[in-house]
Design a protein around this motif. Structure first.
Motif, PDB file in Angstrom:
ATOM      1  N   TRP A 112       0.852  -1.195   0.000  1.00 43.17           N
ATOM      2  CA  TRP A 112       0.000   0.000   0.000  1.00 43.17           C
ATOM      3  C   TRP A 112       0.885   1.241   0.000  1.00 43.17           C
ATOM      4  CZ3 TRP A 112      -3.331   1.866   4.749  1.00 43.17           C
ATOM      5  CH2 TRP A 112      -4.060   3.014   4.370  1.00 43.17           C
ATOM      6  N   LEU A 113       0.826   1.985  -1.099  1.00 44.84           N
ATOM      7  CA  LEU A 113       1.464   3.289  -1.172  1.00 44.84           C
ATOM      8  C   LEU A 113       0.405   4.288  -0.726  1.00 44.84           C
ATOM      9  CD1 LEU A 113       3.219   2.778  -4.630  1.00 44.84           C
ATOM     10  CD2 LEU A 113       4.008   2.118  -2.334  1.00 44.84           C
ATOM     11  N   VAL A 114       0.601   4.824   0.485  1.00 44.10           N
ATOM     12  CA  VAL A 114      -0.449   5.632   1.122  1.00 44.10           C
ATOM     13  C   VAL A 114      -0.485   7.052   0.541  1.00 44.10           C
ATOM     14  CG1 VAL A 114      -1.330   6.448   3.352  1.00 44.10           C
ATOM     15  CG2 VAL A 114      -0.090   4.285   3.229  1.00 44.10           C
ATOM     16  N   GLY A 115       0.665   7.539   0.117  1.00 39.76           N
ATOM     17  CA  GLY A 115       0.767   8.909  -0.360  1.00 39.76           C
ATOM     18  C   GLY A 115       1.813   9.639   0.441  1.00 39.76           C
ATOM     19  N   GLY A 116       2.006  10.954   0.156  1.00 39.04           N
ATOM     20  CA  GLY A 116       1.293  11.756  -0.806  1.00 39.04           C
ATOM     21  C   GLY A 116       1.611  11.443  -2.266  1.00 39.04           C
ATOM     22  N   GLY A 117       0.994  12.282  -3.101  1.00 41.16           N
ATOM     23  CA  GLY A 117       1.023  12.024  -4.514  1.00 41.16           C
ATOM     24  C   GLY A 117       2.411  12.015  -5.133  1.00 41.16           C
ATOM     25  N   ASP A 118       3.290  12.922  -4.711  1.00 44.40           N
ATOM     26  CA  ASP A 118       4.614  12.944  -5.338  1.00 44.40           C
ATOM     27  C   ASP A 118       5.412  11.697  -4.979  1.00 44.40           C
ATOM     28  OD1 ASP A 118       6.705  14.444  -6.932  1.00 44.40           O
ATOM     29  OD2 ASP A 118       7.780  13.962  -5.093  1.00 44.40           O
ATOM     30  N   LEU A 119       5.281  11.223  -3.740  1.00 43.99           N
ATOM     31  CA  LEU A 119       5.996   9.996  -3.361  1.00 43.99           C
ATOM     32  C   LEU A 119       5.511   8.830  -4.228  1.00 43.99           C
ATOM     33  CD1 LEU A 119       8.007   8.513  -1.551  1.00 43.99           C
ATOM     34  CD2 LEU A 119       6.117   8.120   0.060  1.00 43.99           C
ATOM     35  N   VAL A 120       4.211   8.732  -4.423  1.00 45.88           N
ATOM     36  CA  VAL A 120       3.679   7.681  -5.300  1.00 45.88           C
ATOM     37  C   VAL A 120       4.225   7.871  -6.716  1.00 45.88           C
ATOM     38  CG1 VAL A 120       1.581   6.713  -6.307  1.00 45.88           C
ATOM     39  CG2 VAL A 120       1.625   7.365  -3.885  1.00 45.88           C
ATOM     40  N   GLY A 121       4.324   9.133  -7.143  1.00 46.75           N
ATOM     41  CA  GLY A 121       4.920   9.417  -8.452  1.00 46.75           C
ATOM     42  C   GLY A 121       6.351   8.919  -8.550  1.00 46.75           C
ATOM     43  N   GLN A 122       7.101   9.005  -7.445  1.00 41.83           N
ATOM     44  CA  GLN A 122       8.484   8.497  -7.452  1.00 41.83           C
ATOM     45  C   GLN A 122       8.506   6.974  -7.634  1.00 41.83           C
ATOM     46  OE1 GLN A 122      10.953  10.131  -4.158  1.00 41.83           O
ATOM     47  NE2 GLN A 122       9.358  11.672  -3.914  1.00 41.83           N
ATOM     48  N   PHE A 123       7.545   6.279  -7.021  1.00 42.55           N
ATOM     49  CA  PHE A 123       7.450   4.828  -7.263  1.00 42.55           C
ATOM     50  C   PHE A 123       7.143   4.579  -8.746  1.00 42.55           C
ATOM     51  CE2 PHE A 123       7.700   2.362  -3.318  1.00 42.55           C
ATOM     52  CZ  PHE A 123       7.715   3.363  -2.372  1.00 42.55           C
ATOM     53  N   ASP A 124       6.237   5.368  -9.315  1.00 42.56           N
ATOM     54  CA  ASP A 124       5.917   5.178 -10.738  1.00 42.56           C
ATOM     55  C   ASP A 124       7.129   5.491 -11.618  1.00 42.56           C
ATOM     56  OD1 ASP A 124       3.837   4.695 -12.866  1.00 42.56           O
ATOM     57  OD2 ASP A 124       4.636   6.648 -13.443  1.00 42.56           O
ATOM     58  N   ASP A 125       7.896   6.518 -11.245  1.00 44.82           N
ATOM     59  CA  ASP A 125       9.109   6.855 -12.016  1.00 44.82           C
ATOM     60  C   ASP A 125      10.026   5.635 -12.145  1.00 44.82           C
ATOM     61  OD1 ASP A 125       8.200   9.479 -12.015  1.00 44.82           O
ATOM     62  OD2 ASP A 125       9.579  10.151 -10.444  1.00 44.82           O
ATOM     63  N   ASN A 126       9.970   4.764 -11.120  1.00 43.17           N
ATOM     64  CA  ASN A 126      10.806   3.557 -11.107  1.00 43.17           C
ATOM     65  C   ASN A 126      10.058   2.331 -11.657  1.00 43.17           C
ATOM     66  OD1 ASN A 126      13.536   3.977  -9.447  1.00 43.17           O
ATOM     67  ND2 ASN A 126      11.982   5.332  -8.593  1.00 43.17           N
ATOM     68  N   GLY A 127       8.892   2.566 -12.237  1.00 41.81           N
ATOM     69  CA  GLY A 127       8.099   1.452 -12.778  1.00 41.81           C
ATOM     70  C   GLY A 127       7.498   0.572 -11.705  1.00 41.81           C
TER      71      GLY A 127
END
Ligand code: NAP
Length: 174
Positions: A112-127
Protein backbone atom coordinates in the motif's frame (compact mmCIF):
# COMPACT_ATOMS: atom_id res chain seq x y z
CA UNK A 1 1.62 -8.92 -5.35
CA UNK A 2 0.71 -5.43 -6.50
CA UNK A 3 1.91 -1.97 -5.52
CA UNK A 4 -1.28 0.01 -5.02
CA UNK A 5 -1.96 3.67 -4.33
CA UNK A 6 -5.20 3.54 -2.35
CA UNK A 7 -6.50 6.99 -1.51
CA UNK A 8 -9.41 9.39 -1.52
CA UNK A 9 -9.56 12.55 -3.57
CA UNK A 10 -11.68 15.59 -4.18
CA UNK A 11 -13.22 15.92 -7.65
CA UNK A 12 -10.48 18.39 -8.59
CA UNK A 13 -7.69 16.03 -7.59
CA UNK A 14 -6.59 16.93 -4.06
CA UNK A 15 -6.00 14.43 -1.24
CA UNK A 16 -5.78 17.12 1.45
CA UNK A 17 -7.06 20.68 1.40
CA UNK A 18 -4.89 23.81 1.57
CA UNK A 19 -4.90 23.59 5.40
CA UNK A 20 -3.68 19.97 5.27
CA UNK A 21 -7.13 18.91 6.48
CA UNK A 22 -9.24 15.86 5.58
CA UNK A 23 -12.46 17.23 7.10
CA UNK A 24 -14.04 17.26 3.61
CA UNK A 25 -13.53 13.48 3.50
CA UNK A 26 -13.89 12.11 7.00
CA UNK A 27 -17.48 13.32 7.33
CA UNK A 28 -18.61 11.12 4.39
CA UNK A 29 -20.83 8.07 4.57
CA UNK A 30 -18.85 5.05 3.26
CA UNK A 31 -18.99 1.32 4.02
CA UNK A 32 -15.59 -0.23 4.72
CA UNK A 33 -17.04 -3.59 3.71
CA UNK A 34 -18.67 -2.15 0.55
CA UNK A 35 -17.31 -1.96 -3.00
CA UNK A 36 -13.57 -1.21 -3.01
CA UNK A 37 -13.91 -0.48 0.73
CA UNK A 38 -10.99 -0.20 3.13
CA UNK A 39 -11.63 -3.47 4.99
CA UNK A 40 -11.34 -5.66 1.91
CA UNK A 41 -8.37 -3.66 0.62
CA UNK A 42 -6.26 -3.80 3.80
CA UNK A 43 -6.82 -7.55 4.30
CA UNK A 44 -4.57 -8.23 1.30
CA UNK A 45 -1.81 -5.74 2.21
CA UNK A 46 1.49 -6.82 3.80
CA UNK A 47 3.55 -3.59 3.89
CA UNK A 48 2.96 0.14 3.44
CA UNK A 49 4.85 3.36 2.69
CA UNK A 50 4.07 7.05 3.17
CA UNK A 51 5.67 10.48 3.16
CA UNK A 52 6.49 12.51 6.24
CA UNK A 53 3.52 14.87 5.92
CA UNK A 54 1.10 11.96 5.95
CA UNK A 55 2.88 10.43 8.97
CA UNK A 56 2.67 13.73 10.84
CA UNK A 57 -1.01 14.07 9.92
CA UNK A 58 -1.63 10.65 11.49
CA UNK A 59 0.33 11.67 14.61
CA UNK A 60 -1.64 14.91 14.96
CA UNK A 61 -5.04 13.34 14.29
CA UNK A 62 -4.87 10.03 16.16
CA UNK A 63 -5.59 8.95 19.71
CA UNK A 64 -1.85 8.41 20.16
CA UNK A 65 -1.72 4.79 19.01
CA UNK A 66 -0.18 3.74 15.69
CA UNK A 67 -3.15 2.24 13.81
CA UNK A 68 -1.46 -0.38 11.60
CA UNK A 69 -0.12 -3.87 12.29
CA UNK A 70 2.03 -4.23 9.14
CA UNK A 71 5.50 -2.72 8.57
CA UNK A 72 5.43 0.90 7.38
CA UNK A 73 8.28 2.82 5.70
CA UNK A 74 8.10 6.59 6.23
CA UNK A 75 10.12 8.71 3.77
CA UNK A 76 11.73 11.76 5.33
CA UNK A 77 14.99 13.71 5.36
CA UNK A 78 14.44 14.69 8.99
CA UNK A 79 14.72 13.01 12.40
CA UNK A 80 11.06 12.55 13.22
CA UNK A 81 10.09 11.20 16.61
CA UNK A 82 8.00 8.05 16.31
CA UNK A 83 4.66 7.86 18.11
CA UNK A 84 2.34 5.11 19.22
CA UNK A 85 4.47 2.01 18.63
CA UNK A 86 4.15 -0.23 15.59
CA UNK A 87 6.77 -1.29 13.05
CA UNK A 88 7.67 2.11 11.53
CA UNK A 89 10.91 2.46 9.57
CA UNK A 90 12.06 5.98 8.70
CA UNK A 91 14.03 6.09 5.48
CA UNK A 92 15.83 8.33 3.01
CA UNK A 93 16.60 5.34 0.84
CA UNK A 94 16.19 4.99 -2.89
CA UNK A 95 12.57 4.24 -3.69
CA UNK A 96 13.50 1.08 -5.64
CA UNK A 97 15.57 -0.29 -2.73
CA UNK A 98 12.81 0.42 -0.22
CA UNK A 99 10.28 -1.21 -2.56
CA UNK A 100 12.42 -4.36 -2.59
CA UNK A 101 12.48 -4.40 1.22
CA UNK A 102 8.70 -3.96 1.26
CA UNK A 103 8.20 -6.85 -1.14
CA UNK A 104 10.24 -9.11 1.13
CA UNK A 105 8.36 -8.01 4.24
CA UNK A 106 4.98 -8.40 2.56
CA UNK A 107 5.70 -12.05 1.63
CA UNK A 108 3.40 -12.16 -1.38
CA UNK A 109 0.79 -9.70 -0.16
CA UNK A 110 0.14 -6.31 -1.76
CA UNK A 111 2.00 -3.07 -0.98
CA UNK A 112 0.00 0.00 0.00
CA UNK A 113 1.46 3.29 -1.17
CA UNK A 114 -0.45 5.63 1.12
CA UNK A 115 0.77 8.91 -0.36
CA UNK A 116 1.29 11.76 -0.81
CA UNK A 117 1.02 12.02 -4.51
CA UNK A 118 4.61 12.94 -5.34
CA UNK A 119 6.00 10.00 -3.36
CA UNK A 120 3.68 7.68 -5.30
CA UNK A 121 4.92 9.42 -8.45
CA UNK A 122 8.48 8.50 -7.45
CA UNK A 123 7.45 4.83 -7.26
CA UNK A 124 5.92 5.18 -10.74
CA UNK A 125 9.11 6.85 -12.02
CA UNK A 126 10.81 3.56 -11.11
CA UNK A 127 8.10 1.45 -12.78
CA UNK A 128 6.89 0.33 -9.34
CA UNK A 129 3.23 1.40 -9.36
CA UNK A 130 0.65 -1.16 -10.55
CA UNK A 131 -2.76 0.18 -9.57
CA UNK A 132 -4.45 3.30 -8.27
CA UNK A 133 -7.68 3.00 -6.29
CA UNK A 134 -9.31 6.40 -5.82
CA UNK A 135 -12.45 7.12 -3.81
CA UNK A 136 -13.79 10.45 -5.06
CA UNK A 137 -15.69 12.64 -2.61
CA UNK A 138 -18.36 14.88 -4.17
CA UNK A 139 -16.58 18.15 -3.45
CA UNK A 140 -14.09 20.49 -5.07
CA UNK A 141 -11.38 22.10 -2.91
CA UNK A 142 -9.64 24.50 -5.28
CA UNK A 143 -6.21 23.89 -3.78
CA UNK A 144 -4.29 21.41 -1.66
CA UNK A 145 -2.03 18.34 -1.96
CA UNK A 146 -2.28 16.85 -5.48
CA UNK A 147 -3.43 13.26 -5.89
CA UNK A 148 -0.67 12.26 -8.34
CA UNK A 149 1.36 15.04 -10.00
CA UNK A 150 2.65 13.03 -12.97
CA UNK A 151 1.42 12.17 -16.46
CA UNK A 152 0.49 8.48 -16.29
CA UNK A 153 -1.79 6.45 -18.56
CA UNK A 154 -4.36 4.16 -16.90
CA UNK A 155 -6.89 1.51 -17.84
CA UNK A 156 -10.19 1.46 -15.93
CA UNK A 157 -10.58 -1.92 -14.20
CA UNK A 158 -13.56 -1.27 -11.94
CA UNK A 159 -15.87 1.45 -10.67
CA UNK A 160 -18.69 1.62 -8.15
CA UNK A 161 -20.56 3.87 -5.76
CA UNK A 162 -19.86 3.27 -2.06
CA UNK A 163 -22.04 5.51 0.09
CA UNK A 164 -21.18 9.09 -0.82
CA UNK A 165 -17.99 8.15 -2.67
CA UNK A 166 -17.36 7.22 -6.31
CA UNK A 167 -14.73 4.47 -6.29
CA UNK A 168 -12.42 3.62 -9.17
CA UNK A 169 -9.73 0.99 -9.62
CA UNK A 170 -7.23 1.85 -12.35
CA UNK A 171 -4.28 -0.16 -13.72
CA UNK A 172 -1.13 1.64 -14.84
CA UNK A 173 -0.53 1.14 -18.57
CA UNK A 174 3.16 0.63 -19.37
N1 NAP B 1 -7.08 11.63 1.04
C1 NAP B 1 -6.36 10.62 1.49
O1 NAP B 1 -6.82 9.48 1.54
C2 NAP B 1 -4.93 10.88 1.88
C3 NAP B 1 -4.01 9.85 1.77
C4 NAP B 1 -2.69 10.11 2.09
C5 NAP B 1 -2.32 11.37 2.55
N2 NAP B 1 -3.26 12.32 2.69
C6 NAP B 1 -2.89 13.67 3.15
O2 NAP B 1 -2.35 14.33 2.03
C7 NAP B 1 -1.26 15.15 2.44
C8 NAP B 1 -0.05 14.68 1.69
O3 NAP B 1 0.96 15.57 1.81
P1 NAP B 1 2.19 15.65 0.79
O4 NAP B 1 1.69 15.54 -0.58
O5 NAP B 1 2.98 16.81 1.22
O6 NAP B 1 3.01 14.37 1.00
P2 NAP B 1 3.76 13.31 1.84
O7 NAP B 1 4.25 12.36 0.81
O8 NAP B 1 2.94 12.74 2.93
O9 NAP B 1 5.00 14.05 2.51
C9 NAP B 1 5.98 14.72 1.75
C10 NAP B 1 7.29 14.62 2.47
O10 NAP B 1 7.77 13.27 2.40
C11 NAP B 1 9.18 13.28 2.39
N3 NAP B 1 9.66 12.62 1.17
C12 NAP B 1 9.01 12.47 -0.02
N4 NAP B 1 9.77 11.78 -0.88
C13 NAP B 1 10.93 11.49 -0.23
C14 NAP B 1 12.10 10.76 -0.56
N5 NAP B 1 12.27 10.22 -1.78
N6 NAP B 1 13.09 10.66 0.36
C15 NAP B 1 12.94 11.18 1.60
N7 NAP B 1 11.83 11.86 1.98
C16 NAP B 1 10.86 12.02 1.08
C17 NAP B 1 9.62 14.72 2.47
O11 NAP B 1 9.67 14.97 3.86
P3 NAP B 1 10.86 15.77 4.61
O12 NAP B 1 10.50 17.21 4.43
O13 NAP B 1 10.80 15.30 6.00
O14 NAP B 1 12.13 15.41 3.91
C18 NAP B 1 8.41 15.44 1.90
O15 NAP B 1 8.33 16.78 2.31
C19 NAP B 1 -1.17 15.01 3.94
O16 NAP B 1 -1.90 16.01 4.57
C20 NAP B 1 -1.85 13.68 4.22
O17 NAP B 1 -2.43 13.61 5.49
C21 NAP B 1 -4.54 12.11 2.34
Amino acid sequence: MKSIYYTASSLDGFIADADNSLSWLLSRDVDGKGPMGYDGFIEAVGAMAMGATTYEWLRDNSDGDWPYSIPCWVFTHRDIEAFGGGDVRFTQGEVAAVHAEMVTAAAGRNLWLVGGGDLVGQFDDNGLLDEVWIQYAPVTLGAGAPVLPRRIEFRVEEFAQNGELVCTRLAVVR
